[in-house]
Enzyme design. Structure first.
Site, PDB file in Angstrom:
ATOM      1  N   GLU A  93       8.005  17.586 -25.512  1.00 40.52           N
ATOM      2  CA  GLU A  93       7.409  17.985 -24.229  1.00 40.52           C
ATOM      3  C   GLU A  93       7.978  19.321 -23.744  1.00 40.52           C
ATOM      4  OE1 GLU A  93       4.811  16.383 -23.093  1.00 40.52           O
ATOM      5  OE2 GLU A  93       5.049  14.203 -23.260  1.00 40.52           O
ATOM      6  N   HIS A 129      -1.815  15.624 -26.434  1.00 40.88           N
ATOM      7  CA  HIS A 129      -1.837  14.222 -26.007  1.00 40.88           C
ATOM      8  C   HIS A 129      -3.119  13.495 -26.408  1.00 40.88           C
ATOM      9  CE1 HIS A 129       1.605  15.587 -23.747  1.00 40.88           C
ATOM     10  NE2 HIS A 129       1.790  14.427 -23.157  1.00 40.88           N
ATOM     11  N   HIS A 145       6.387   8.124 -27.788  1.00 42.12           N
ATOM     12  CA  HIS A 145       5.394   8.995 -27.146  1.00 42.12           C
ATOM     13  C   HIS A 145       5.610  10.467 -27.559  1.00 42.12           C
ATOM     14  CE1 HIS A 145       2.710  10.623 -24.109  1.00 42.12           C
ATOM     15  NE2 HIS A 145       3.687  11.392 -23.686  1.00 42.12           N
ATOM     16  N   GLU A 156      -5.463  16.662 -11.163  1.00 40.89           N
ATOM     17  CA  GLU A 156      -6.100  16.978 -12.442  1.00 40.89           C
ATOM     18  C   GLU A 156      -7.616  17.163 -12.318  1.00 40.89           C
ATOM     19  OE1 GLU A 156      -4.018  15.435 -15.900  1.00 40.89           O
ATOM     20  OE2 GLU A 156      -5.945  15.033 -16.817  1.00 40.89           O
ATOM     21  N   ARG A 209      -4.576  21.059 -14.493  1.00 39.24           N
ATOM     22  CA  ARG A 209      -3.452  20.184 -14.868  1.00 39.24           C
ATOM     23  C   ARG A 209      -3.628  19.583 -16.261  1.00 39.24           C
ATOM     24  NH1 ARG A 209      -0.043  15.708 -11.393  1.00 39.24           N
ATOM     25  NH2 ARG A 209       1.158  14.979 -13.189  1.00 39.24           N
ATOM     26  N   ASN A 226      -1.614  18.204 -20.957  1.00 38.55           N
ATOM     27  CA  ASN A 226      -1.912  17.171 -21.951  1.00 38.55           C
ATOM     28  C   ASN A 226      -2.091  17.742 -23.346  1.00 38.55           C
ATOM     29  OD1 ASN A 226      -2.207  14.267 -21.373  1.00 38.55           O
ATOM     30  ND2 ASN A 226      -3.235  15.080 -19.564  1.00 38.55           N
ATOM     31  N   LYS A 249       5.867  23.019 -14.990  1.00 38.85           N
ATOM     32  CA  LYS A 249       5.064  21.857 -14.583  1.00 38.85           C
ATOM     33  C   LYS A 249       4.758  21.930 -13.089  1.00 38.85           C
ATOM     34  CE  LYS A 249       4.120  17.045 -14.909  1.00 38.85           C
ATOM     35  NZ  LYS A 249       4.305  15.769 -15.548  1.00 38.85           N
ATOM     36  N   HIS A 273      -2.131  10.274 -27.981  1.00 45.67           N
ATOM     37  CA  HIS A 273      -2.422   8.958 -27.399  1.00 45.67           C
ATOM     38  C   HIS A 273      -3.185   8.084 -28.406  1.00 45.67           C
ATOM     39  CE1 HIS A 273      -2.043  10.367 -22.917  1.00 45.67           C
ATOM     40  NE2 HIS A 273      -0.881  10.216 -23.491  1.00 45.67           N
ATOM     41  N   ARG A 291       0.815  -1.232   0.000  1.00 44.42           N
ATOM     42  CA  ARG A 291       0.000   0.000   0.000  1.00 44.42           C
ATOM     43  C   ARG A 291       0.844   1.275   0.000  1.00 44.42           C
ATOM     44  NH1 ARG A 291      -2.991  -2.897   4.017  1.00 44.42           N
ATOM     45  NH2 ARG A 291      -4.695  -4.036   3.010  1.00 44.42           N
ATOM     46  N   LYS A 300       2.224  11.342 -11.647  1.00 47.48           N
ATOM     47  CA  LYS A 300       1.347  10.453 -12.434  1.00 47.48           C
ATOM     48  C   LYS A 300       2.104   9.157 -12.678  1.00 47.48           C
ATOM     49  CE  LYS A 300      -1.758  13.433 -15.051  1.00 47.48           C
ATOM     50  NZ  LYS A 300      -2.130  13.913 -16.406  1.00 47.48           N
TER      51      LYS A 300
HETATM   52  P1  NAD Z   1      11.277   5.468 -22.644  1.00 50.44           P
HETATM   53  O1  NAD Z   1      11.153   5.341 -21.201  1.00 50.44           O
HETATM   54  O2  NAD Z   1      10.785   4.350 -23.492  1.00 50.44           O
HETATM   55  O3  NAD Z   1      12.800   5.755 -22.987  1.00 50.44           O
HETATM   56  C1  NAD Z   1      13.170   5.939 -24.331  1.00 50.44           C
HETATM   57  C2  NAD Z   1      14.309   5.015 -24.762  1.00 50.44           C
HETATM   58  O4  NAD Z   1      15.548   5.557 -24.317  1.00 50.44           O
HETATM   59  C3  NAD Z   1      14.235   3.612 -24.199  1.00 50.44           C
HETATM   60  O5  NAD Z   1      14.677   2.703 -25.186  1.00 50.44           O
HETATM   61  C4  NAD Z   1      15.222   3.670 -23.049  1.00 50.44           C
HETATM   62  O6  NAD Z   1      15.745   2.408 -22.724  1.00 50.44           O
HETATM   63  C5  NAD Z   1      16.283   4.571 -23.613  1.00 50.44           C
HETATM   64  N1  NAD Z   1      17.087   5.300 -22.644  1.00 50.44           N
HETATM   65  C6  NAD Z   1      16.672   5.868 -21.487  1.00 50.44           C
HETATM   66  N2  NAD Z   1      17.653   6.606 -20.967  1.00 50.44           N
HETATM   67  C7  NAD Z   1      18.711   6.480 -21.799  1.00 50.44           C
HETATM   68  C8  NAD Z   1      20.026   7.023 -21.805  1.00 50.44           C
HETATM   69  N3  NAD Z   1      20.409   7.897 -20.880  1.00 50.44           N
HETATM   70  N4  NAD Z   1      20.860   6.673 -22.796  1.00 50.44           N
HETATM   71  C9  NAD Z   1      20.458   5.825 -23.775  1.00 50.44           C
HETATM   72  N5  NAD Z   1      19.226   5.303 -23.849  1.00 50.44           N
HETATM   73  C10 NAD Z   1      18.367   5.641 -22.864  1.00 50.44           C
HETATM   74  O7  NAD Z   1      10.529   6.781 -23.184  1.00 50.44           O
HETATM   75  P2  NAD Z   1      10.412   8.273 -22.624  1.00 50.44           P
HETATM   76  O8  NAD Z   1      10.266   9.103 -23.808  1.00 50.44           O
HETATM   77  O9  NAD Z   1      11.445   8.570 -21.625  1.00 50.44           O
HETATM   78  O10 NAD Z   1       9.024   8.237 -21.817  1.00 50.44           O
HETATM   79  C11 NAD Z   1       7.815   7.974 -22.476  1.00 50.44           C
HETATM   80  C12 NAD Z   1       6.837   7.447 -21.474  1.00 50.44           C
HETATM   81  O11 NAD Z   1       6.614   8.438 -20.477  1.00 50.44           O
HETATM   82  C13 NAD Z   1       5.499   7.089 -22.059  1.00 50.44           C
HETATM   83  O12 NAD Z   1       5.083   5.859 -21.555  1.00 50.44           O
HETATM   84  C14 NAD Z   1       4.598   8.197 -21.558  1.00 50.44           C
HETATM   85  O13 NAD Z   1       3.270   7.775 -21.416  1.00 50.44           O
HETATM   86  C15 NAD Z   1       5.218   8.536 -20.245  1.00 50.44           C
HETATM   87  N6  NAD Z   1       4.924   9.886 -19.767  1.00 50.44           N
HETATM   88  C16 NAD Z   1       4.474  10.017 -18.508  1.00 50.44           C
HETATM   89  C17 NAD Z   1       4.234  11.273 -17.998  1.00 50.44           C
HETATM   90  C18 NAD Z   1       3.823  11.442 -16.557  1.00 50.44           C
HETATM   91  O14 NAD Z   1       3.454  12.546 -16.171  1.00 50.44           O
HETATM   92  N7  NAD Z   1       3.893  10.412 -15.755  1.00 50.44           N
HETATM   93  C19 NAD Z   1       4.442  12.412 -18.795  1.00 50.44           C
HETATM   94  C20 NAD Z   1       4.907  12.234 -20.083  1.00 50.44           C
HETATM   95  C21 NAD Z   1       5.148  10.958 -20.570  1.00 50.44           C
HETATM   96  N1  GLY Z   2       2.225  14.901 -18.524  1.00 51.01           N
HETATM   97  C1  GLY Z   2       0.970  15.417 -18.089  1.00 51.01           C
HETATM   98  C2  GLY Z   2       0.856  15.529 -16.628  1.00 51.01           C
HETATM   99  O1  GLY Z   2       1.752  15.219 -15.882  1.00 51.01           O
HETATM  100  O2  GLY Z   2      -0.170  15.940 -16.154  1.00 51.01           O
END
Ligand code: NAD
Ligand code: GLY
Length: 368
Positions: free
Chosen positions: A193, A256, A273, A245, A249, A253, A235, A260, A129, A151
């Site tokens: 972003e 997005h 993404h 949100e 917030r 998006n 942010k 998405h 939890r 998130k």
């Molecule tokens: P990712 O996590 O898939 O990373 C991208 C690629 O880079 C992967 O292949 C990873 O292994 C590689 N990588 C990571 N760090 C590296 C480094 N330093 N050197 C070499 N390779 C490296 O993608 P991302 O773009 O980081 O994140 C996308 C994800 O984030 C999506 O799932 C999206 O939904 C999520 N997201 C979440 C929020 C939130 O608020 N929680 C906001 C935006 C996006």
């Molecule tokens: N990436 C959108 C949020 O964090 O709300």
């Protein structure tokens, strides 16, 4: 947002103000190796959750640093990719925690991009939890967006981030050195972003990005540090006002809703993404213009910057009906009515419903 002194010289520190869930964001170089000097959660064990790409690059440095603070430090490398952001991968984290006899005094460290951050955060929210977790983002996208704000989620085959929780980290550590190994395509995805914050919140930052894009693409540390800092500040201001949100917030998006739909429609992992968000922003700008909020000049200016950042500006042809179907699953939709983040005026966003016919026109204009 006051900026208290950083525990390390030449490291910048911001604070996300959320009452008892407040936490610092540290931005600097060489931070992984200096981790033990940072304000880490008190515990006796840590599990570093990473993936098979990041593990050989950075896990040993982090593990060695954490060994000065915890009796036991484990490392778990998940399969890499958005297509693995699902239940079975989440289960691997729980299996490891249980096999290691982890109790509530265990801290999870999310070492990687947004996928690792989102899954690890969700695991931390659920295990017993709730156990503390620290975000150690290693992609630009994760440093400017996903590691901040709490998130956490996994995907459902039919929809992005459909299963998750709001759960804040204890600390976010952005080591800019890690961005040196990031593939170019991933750097561009992160820039989507960064660019996002301009039209929705700060056109002066947008001007700065336009001017400094060559330095960002060349990974100039000072330019990256500014981009990460300003993105996290914006942010943080939004999340500080609307953590869960309830309204505001959702402006984060921007792009997005279309994005998405592209990710889910093509199958997770086909477009990155950030690529889907870049193209989704172009579509959201066209929608903003269709609704009479902004002029052609702003649409063209933003589209040009998105293209210069190496991002797609035309969407895949999923078919208008399929786009609409996928977007009805968006978390902002209410009673089947899709709601979009639009630019109301340069630097200010709003969430609106739009007639299907108008959205269809945008899809037909922007997709192959
Ligand atoms: P990712 O996590 O898939 O990373 C991208 C690629 O880079 C992967 O292949 C990873 O292994 C590689 N990588 C990571 N760090 C590296 C480094 N330093 N050197 C070499 N390779 C490296 O993608 P991302 O773009 O980081 O994140 C996308 C994800 O984030 C999506 O799932 C999206 O939904 C999520 N997201 C979440 C929020 C939130 O608020 N929680 C906001 C935006 C996006
Ligand atoms: N990436 C959108 C949020 O964090 O709300």
């Amino acid at each position: 947002m006051p900026a208290p002194a950083s525990p390390l010289p030449s490291t910048q520190q911001l604070r996300i103000d959320l009452g008892e869930r407040s936490y610092p964001i540290l931005i600097g170089e060489g931070l992984l190796a200096q981790m033990a000097q940072l304000p880490l959660p008190a515990a006796h064990a840590a599990l570093v959750v990473t993936n098979t790409t990041v593990e050989p690059l950075y896990a040993q440095t982090l593990r060695t640093a954490l060994a000065a603070r915890y009796r036991h430090v484990g490392v778990l490398a998940l399969p890499d990719g958005e297509e693995h952001k699902h239940w079975q991968t989440l289960q691997q984290i729980f299996d490891t925690l249980i096999e290691q006899g982890s109790d509530r005094k265990t801290v999870l460290y999310a070492l990687g991009g947004g996928v690792v951050g989102d899954i690890t955060g969700f695991a931390a929210a659920c295990y017993m939890r709730g156990v503390p977790f620290v975000q150690v983002p290693t992609t630009l996208l994760a440093q400017v967006d996903s590691s901040v704000g709490g998130k956490t989620a996994i995907n459902h085959p039919r929809g992005k981030n459909m299963i998750g929780a709001f759960y804040q980290p204890h600390l976010v550590v952005c080591d800019l050195d890690t961005l040196r190994t990031l593939p170019m395509r991933e750097l561009s995805a992160g820039l989507a972003e960064v660019i996002k914050y301009g039209p929705i919140a700060d056109m002066a930052f947008f001007d700065w990005i336009e001017e400094h894009l060559p330095s960002l693409l060349a990974r100039d540390p000072a330019a990256l540090a500014h981009a990460v800092r300003r993105s996290c500040e914006i942010k943080g201001e939004v999340v500080g006002q609307d953590e869960r949100e309830g309204g505001l917030r959702a402006i984060l998006n921007f792009g997005h809703t279309f994005g998405h739909a592209i990710e889910a429609g093509l199958g997770f992992g086909n477009w990155l993404h950030g690529e889907a968000v870049g193209c989704g922003m172009v579509m959201a700008l066209h929608l903003s213009r269709e609704l009479g909020f902004i002029d052609d000049a702003l649409v063209e200016r933003c589209t040009a910057l998105i293209a210069r950042a190496g991002l797609p500006t035309r969407g895949p042809d999923l078919g208008t009906h399929r786009y609409l179907e996928l977007m009805r699953l968006d978390k902002k939709a209410e009673a089947g009515e899709i709601r979009f983040v639009v630019v109301r005026e340069p630097g200010r966003a709003e969430i609106v419903a739009a007639p299907d016919a108008t959205v269809a026109r945008v899809i037909e204009r922007c997709c192959r």
